[in-house]
Design a protein around this motif. Structure first.
Motif, PDB file in Angstrom:
ATOM      1  N   ARG A 266       2.848   1.098   2.398  1.00  0.00           N
ATOM      2  CA  ARG A 266       2.825   1.397   0.960  1.00  0.00           C
ATOM      3  C   ARG A 266       3.323   2.810   0.694  1.00  0.00           C
TER       4      ARG A 266
ATOM      5  N   PRO B  60      -1.785  -0.459  -5.895  1.00  0.00           N
ATOM      6  CA  PRO B  60      -0.730  -1.328  -5.359  1.00  0.00           C
ATOM      7  C   PRO B  60       0.389  -1.627  -6.357  1.00  0.00           C
ATOM      8  N   GLU B  61       0.036  -1.923  -7.620  1.00  0.00           N
ATOM      9  CA  GLU B  61       1.053  -2.307  -8.595  1.00  0.00           C
ATOM     10  C   GLU B  61       2.017  -1.162  -8.889  1.00  0.00           C
TER      11      GLU B  61
ATOM     12  N   LYS C  70       4.161  -0.324  -5.832  1.00  0.00           N
ATOM     13  CA  LYS C  70       5.285  -1.252  -5.665  1.00  0.00           C
ATOM     14  C   LYS C  70       6.406  -0.906  -6.634  1.00  0.00           C
ATOM     15  N   TRP C  71       6.049  -0.568  -7.878  1.00  0.00           N
ATOM     16  CA  TRP C  71       7.066  -0.195  -8.864  1.00  0.00           C
ATOM     17  C   TRP C  71       7.796   1.073  -8.414  1.00  0.00           C
TER      18      TRP C  71
ATOM     19  N   LEU D 286       8.239   2.094  -5.352  1.00  0.00           N
ATOM     20  CA  LEU D 286       9.117   1.698  -4.248  1.00  0.00           C
ATOM     21  C   LEU D 286      10.418   1.106  -4.772  1.00  0.00           C
ATOM     22  N   GLU D 287      10.326   0.237  -5.761  1.00  0.00           N
ATOM     23  CA  GLU D 287      11.522  -0.373  -6.340  1.00  0.00           C
ATOM     24  C   GLU D 287      12.414   0.665  -6.998  1.00  0.00           C
TER      25      GLU D 287
END
Length: 438
Positions: free
Chosen positions: A212, A219-220, A223-224, A226-227
């Motif tokens: 992560r 987490p949400e 993830k955003w 990371l994108e």
């Protein structure tokens, strides 16, 4: 009452504790019945959340630090390091920058020594690695990135250009992600002034041992983030470790190998070395054993907080407070109040603060936030990030200077000049002397 309160460390906890003691003991400091001293290698406190913006040129490096002597006129500031704590004798061994060590007596000690970068025995790391915890490191990194753009522009050797334009950041927590995002943004902006460098020529690699990025924002939002990083062309390698970087040849655990001139290490921190040598009880992670009232466990007249202390989280039984600025600033307030209560024979209070969430900047007008369960991204999160940290910068003087820097940035383009010679100011003079000897 004739008491000497000694604070070891002038970071978040040290500065804010001294600020509150300065107010609480206003009369006692005036008549000399109470003395407060701080020992720190530097004469300033660094507001670390602003280091990425200083590295990117959005803030002047002088405006992300608070001068201790100006902020704490009633406190005695000693520059140097504590090499030993003898709490039985109530003395510390103090080593100033010049001269021999000496012993300083105290009645109450506050351990606020903070943390240093946690490194691993990786071949080559000490040769090319640079941390991201100090103003010096942030500005040196800025100068290095801009200097290497100059190197690439001036070379026709594709290997030299490729190596110069490859930057590696190890660690995808706050420090790593924010530093990478700001520097990538700065470097991309700088390419408009170069004839032979395009934004696509610059390679940024983020290496993270876990699966992560930015776990602090959930987490949400992680993830955003990371994108977003990958959309910007940044290579993010999760569940990957740095195996070696000898002579700038980077080897990763996933088999990837390449050359790079720059490697930024932000893979965690560990308590300051004085904690292990301080004669106070430490836990299995090397932190000072601390009670919920911020006293050192089993020891009288000793307090601790911040990165170097294992403070139990009363809002989350069985866990400890995270080593971040949010807790450190609030712990300092309770710690100072408990020092006052202790000296006045009053009952101490517990430190209780439920973690409210986190905000992170991802470059100009980009950010991510998860505060009280409210999740924001993009410009709103970036604005919240700046607003929150502006409110936390110590002193009105620094707040105004930061706002002025940001305001000027709205109307003028950011400076993209490498001043790397500042790190070696005598080289030019030495070269002139050498020429005269021929």
């Amino acid at each position: 009452m004739n008491k000497h309160i000694l604070i070891v460390g002038g970071g978040y906890v040290g500065l804010y504790t001294a600020l509150r003691l300065q107010r609480k003991f206003r009369r006692e400091l005036r008549d000399g019945s109470v003395r407060v001293s701080i020992i720190d290698p530097n004469s300033y406190m660094t507001y670390q959340p602003f280091l990425p913006e200083a590295a990117a040129g959005n803030l002047s490096p002088r405006h992300v630090v608070a001068p201790l002597r100006r902020v704490l006129p009633k406190v005695h500031i000693l520059n140097g390091v504590v090499t030993k704590v003898d709490h039985n004798e109530r003395t510390v061994t103090f080593q100033p920058p010049e001269g021999g060590p000496r012993e300083i007596a105290y009645d109450v000690i506050v351990m606020a020594a903070g943390s240093i970068s946690r490194t691993l025995p990786i071949p080559g790391l000490t040769d090319i690695g640079i941390g991201f915890k100090t103003v010096g490191e942030a500005i040196a990194l800025r100068n290095r990135v801009l200097h290497l753009l100059d190197v690439a522009e001036s070379s026709e050797d594709p290997e030299v250009r490729r190596r110069a334009l490859t930057f590696v950041v190890v660690g995808a927590g706050f420090a790593g992600v924010e530093a990478l995002a700001e520097l990538e943004d700065m470097a991309k902006h700088s390419t408009r002034y170069y004839r032979n460098i395009k934004a696509a020529d610059i390679r940024w690699v983020l290496v993270e041992a876990t699966g992560r990025v930015l776990p602090e924002v959930g987490p949400e939002m992680g993830k955003w983030t990371l994108e977003q990083l990958r959309e910007r062309g940044i290579e993010v390698k999760l569940e990957t470790r740095l195996e070696s970087c000898e002579d700038g040849h980077v080897v990763l655990s996933d088999g990837t190998e390449f050359d790079a001139e720059t490697l930024v290490w932000t893979a965690g921190v560990k308590p300051s070395p004085i904690v292990a040598d301080g004669g106070l009880p430490v836990d299995e992670r090397g932190r000072i054993k601390t009670t919920t009232m911020l006293t050192v466990a089993g020891v009288r007249d000793a307090f601790a907080a911040g990165d170097s202390a294992g403070v139990p989280d009363v809002t989350n039984p069985g866990e400890y407070c995270a080593p971040n600025a949010q807790h450190a600033v609030r712990q300092a307030k309770v710690l100072a109040d408990n020092v006052v209560r202790s000296l006045r024979g009053q009952e101490l209070v517990e430190y209780r603060h439920k973690y409210v969430g986190s905000v992170a900047g991802l470059g100009l007008h980009q950010g991510v936030a998860n505060v009280y369960g409210v999740k924001l991204r993009g410009f709103p999160a970036w604005f919240m990030h700046r607003t929150y940290h502006l409110s936390r910068v110590p002193t009105l003087n620094r707040k105004v200077r930061v706002v002025v820097d940001w305001t000027l940035a709205l109307f003028f383009k950011r400076e993209t000049i490498s001043l790397g010679e500042m790190e070696h100011p005598r080289d030019g003079f030495r070269a002139a002397v050498a020429t005269m000897r021929r």
